[in-house]
Design a protein around this motif. Structure first.
Motif, PDB file in Angstrom:
ATOM      1  N   GLU A 161       2.007 -16.650 -15.528  1.00  0.00           N
ATOM      2  CA  GLU A 161       3.143 -17.551 -15.284  1.00  0.00           C
ATOM      3  C   GLU A 161       4.161 -16.965 -14.308  1.00  0.00           C
ATOM      4  O   GLU A 161       4.600 -17.638 -13.374  1.00  0.00           O
ATOM      5  CB  GLU A 161       3.826 -17.848 -16.618  1.00  0.00           C
ATOM      6  CG  GLU A 161       4.958 -18.848 -16.534  1.00  0.00           C
ATOM      7  CD  GLU A 161       4.502 -20.285 -16.690  1.00  0.00           C
ATOM      8  OE1 GLU A 161       5.307 -21.173 -16.393  1.00  0.00           O
ATOM      9  OE2 GLU A 161       3.350 -20.508 -17.108  1.00  0.00           O
ATOM     10  N   LYS A 162       4.539 -15.716 -14.495  1.00  0.00           N
ATOM     11  CA  LYS A 162       5.568 -15.112 -13.646  1.00  0.00           C
ATOM     12  C   LYS A 162       5.111 -15.029 -12.190  1.00  0.00           C
ATOM     13  O   LYS A 162       5.857 -15.336 -11.264  1.00  0.00           O
ATOM     14  CB  LYS A 162       5.931 -13.714 -14.159  1.00  0.00           C
ATOM     15  CG  LYS A 162       6.696 -13.694 -15.456  1.00  0.00           C
ATOM     16  CD  LYS A 162       8.120 -14.223 -15.274  1.00  0.00           C
ATOM     17  CE  LYS A 162       8.924 -14.032 -16.553  1.00  0.00           C
ATOM     18  NZ  LYS A 162      10.305 -14.521 -16.407  1.00  0.00           N
ATOM     19  N   LYS A 163       3.860 -14.610 -11.986  1.00  0.00           N
ATOM     20  CA  LYS A 163       3.358 -14.472 -10.617  1.00  0.00           C
ATOM     21  C   LYS A 163       3.202 -15.841  -9.962  1.00  0.00           C
ATOM     22  O   LYS A 163       3.501 -16.000  -8.768  1.00  0.00           O
ATOM     23  CB  LYS A 163       2.022 -13.728 -10.626  1.00  0.00           C
ATOM     24  CG  LYS A 163       1.652 -13.125  -9.284  1.00  0.00           C
ATOM     25  CD  LYS A 163       2.619 -12.012  -8.912  1.00  0.00           C
ATOM     26  CE  LYS A 163       2.272 -11.379  -7.565  1.00  0.00           C
ATOM     27  NZ  LYS A 163       3.200 -10.290  -7.220  1.00  0.00           N
ATOM     28  N   ARG A 165       4.956 -18.497 -10.521  1.00  0.00           N
ATOM     29  CA  ARG A 165       6.297 -18.957 -10.127  1.00  0.00           C
ATOM     30  C   ARG A 165       6.779 -18.226  -8.880  1.00  0.00           C
ATOM     31  O   ARG A 165       7.403 -18.824  -7.999  1.00  0.00           O
ATOM     32  CB  ARG A 165       7.277 -18.766 -11.289  1.00  0.00           C
ATOM     33  CG  ARG A 165       7.040 -19.734 -12.446  1.00  0.00           C
ATOM     34  CD  ARG A 165       7.908 -19.409 -13.646  1.00  0.00           C
ATOM     35  NE  ARG A 165       7.560 -20.256 -14.786  1.00  0.00           N
ATOM     36  CZ  ARG A 165       8.299 -21.281 -15.221  1.00  0.00           C
ATOM     37  NH1 ARG A 165       9.421 -21.599 -14.602  1.00  0.00           N
ATOM     38  NH2 ARG A 165       7.906 -21.990 -16.263  1.00  0.00           N
ATOM     39  N   GLU A 166       6.503 -16.938  -8.793  1.00  0.00           N
ATOM     40  CA  GLU A 166       6.862 -16.181  -7.597  1.00  0.00           C
ATOM     41  C   GLU A 166       6.184 -16.778  -6.359  1.00  0.00           C
ATOM     42  O   GLU A 166       6.816 -16.951  -5.305  1.00  0.00           O
ATOM     43  CB  GLU A 166       6.437 -14.722  -7.765  1.00  0.00           C
ATOM     44  CG  GLU A 166       6.643 -13.865  -6.522  1.00  0.00           C
ATOM     45  CD  GLU A 166       5.969 -12.513  -6.637  1.00  0.00           C
ATOM     46  OE1 GLU A 166       5.310 -12.102  -5.663  1.00  0.00           O
ATOM     47  OE2 GLU A 166       6.095 -11.861  -7.692  1.00  0.00           O
TER      48      GLU A 166
END
Length: 266
Positions: A161-163, A165-166
């Motif tokens: 998820e974090k990557k 979004r990045e």
């Protein structure tokens, strides 16, 4: 290798180990237009019925790009859409489904830029093999566009998820090794070895049971099938967005080779 020449924007070849489907628009970095998408849908459905091989190798012509998404030069019209088909002017949702629904193992062969819609193709293909010269990334928010389905939700499954979004919120480019490290692709090879590596993977897969492969692929897809519904709703939202002056500003700025001024439309 048999070659079907009744396409204008792509090539379709049946080889010893794989069907090769190639976007043939190197002059625009293999960006797709309505014609391209329609031909790719037909080609993947055709490959689905090809009984001689278990694999599709999906690539882009030339040495610079796998695919760089929708052709911005044909995007703008009075209603902000590409053309007459699909919710956003071409049936991109049908093409994404054709790739996922194809019973063959679809290998993305990436020799250069895989940007925007090209990055989404790499995400939804079963496997991705890249040259060390390949680059990946998103560009949608820079040009007034987004892929709110497989390009976002399924990407998060692949890279976290974090990557994900990045990737969407910063629109950076990532080298092949970075893409490998984040789980977006399967292997990086020297540029001159790319075709041999793709062929080797296809040959290995071609020895396996086609029915077992099809069942395995369908079972993988079943776990993420809800994303097709997310994609449908998201593309409907994008249709309205493409009609806005904000989205049109992104396309105009890209074609005029300047930075967009989105703020004046908010």
């Amino acid at each position: 290798m048999a070659n079907e020449s009744n396409y204008k924007d792509i090539t379709y070849e049946v080889g010893a180990n794989a069907v090769r489907i190639t976007i043939n628009r190197p002059e625009v970095f293999n960006a797709f237009r309505v014609q391209t998408v329609e031909e790719l849908i037909d080609a993947f459905r055709r490959a689905d019925e090809e009984k001689s091989v278990n694999t599709v190798i999906f690539g882009g012509a030339g040495d610079k790009a796998f695919c760089t998404g929708g052709d911005q030069k044909v995007h703008y019209s009075e209603d902000g859409l590409y053309g007459p088909r699909g919710m956003v002017g071409f049936p991109i949702e049908e093409l994404q489904s054709a790739i996922r629904d194809c019973r063959k193992v679809v290998i993305a062969r990436v020799q250069g830029f895989a940007i925007g819609g090209g990055n989404v193709f790499c995400t939804i293909c079963d496997l991705t093999i890249a040259s060390e010269k390949a680059q990946f990334g998103q560009v949608g928010p820079k040009v007034g566009s987004v892929d709110p389905g497989f390009g976002t939700a399924y990407l998060a499954r692949a890279v976290g998820e974090k990557k994900a979004r990045e990737i969407w919120f910063l629109c950076r480019r990532y080298k092949a090794q970075e893409a490998l490290d984040m789980g977006l692709i399967n292997k990086v090879v020297p540029h001159d070895d790319l075709d041999a590596e793709c062929e080797a993977w296809a040959a290995e897969i071609n020895l396996l049971s086609p029915t077992a492969i099809a069942i395995a692929k369908r079972s993988f897809n079943a776990d993420s099938e809800n994303i097709r519904g997310i994609s449908f709703m998201g593309v409907a939202a994008v249709k309205g967005y493409y009609q806005s002056e904000e989205s049109k500003e992104g396309v105009k700025a890209f074609n005029e080779k300047r930075k967009p001024d989105f703020k004046r439309f908010v």
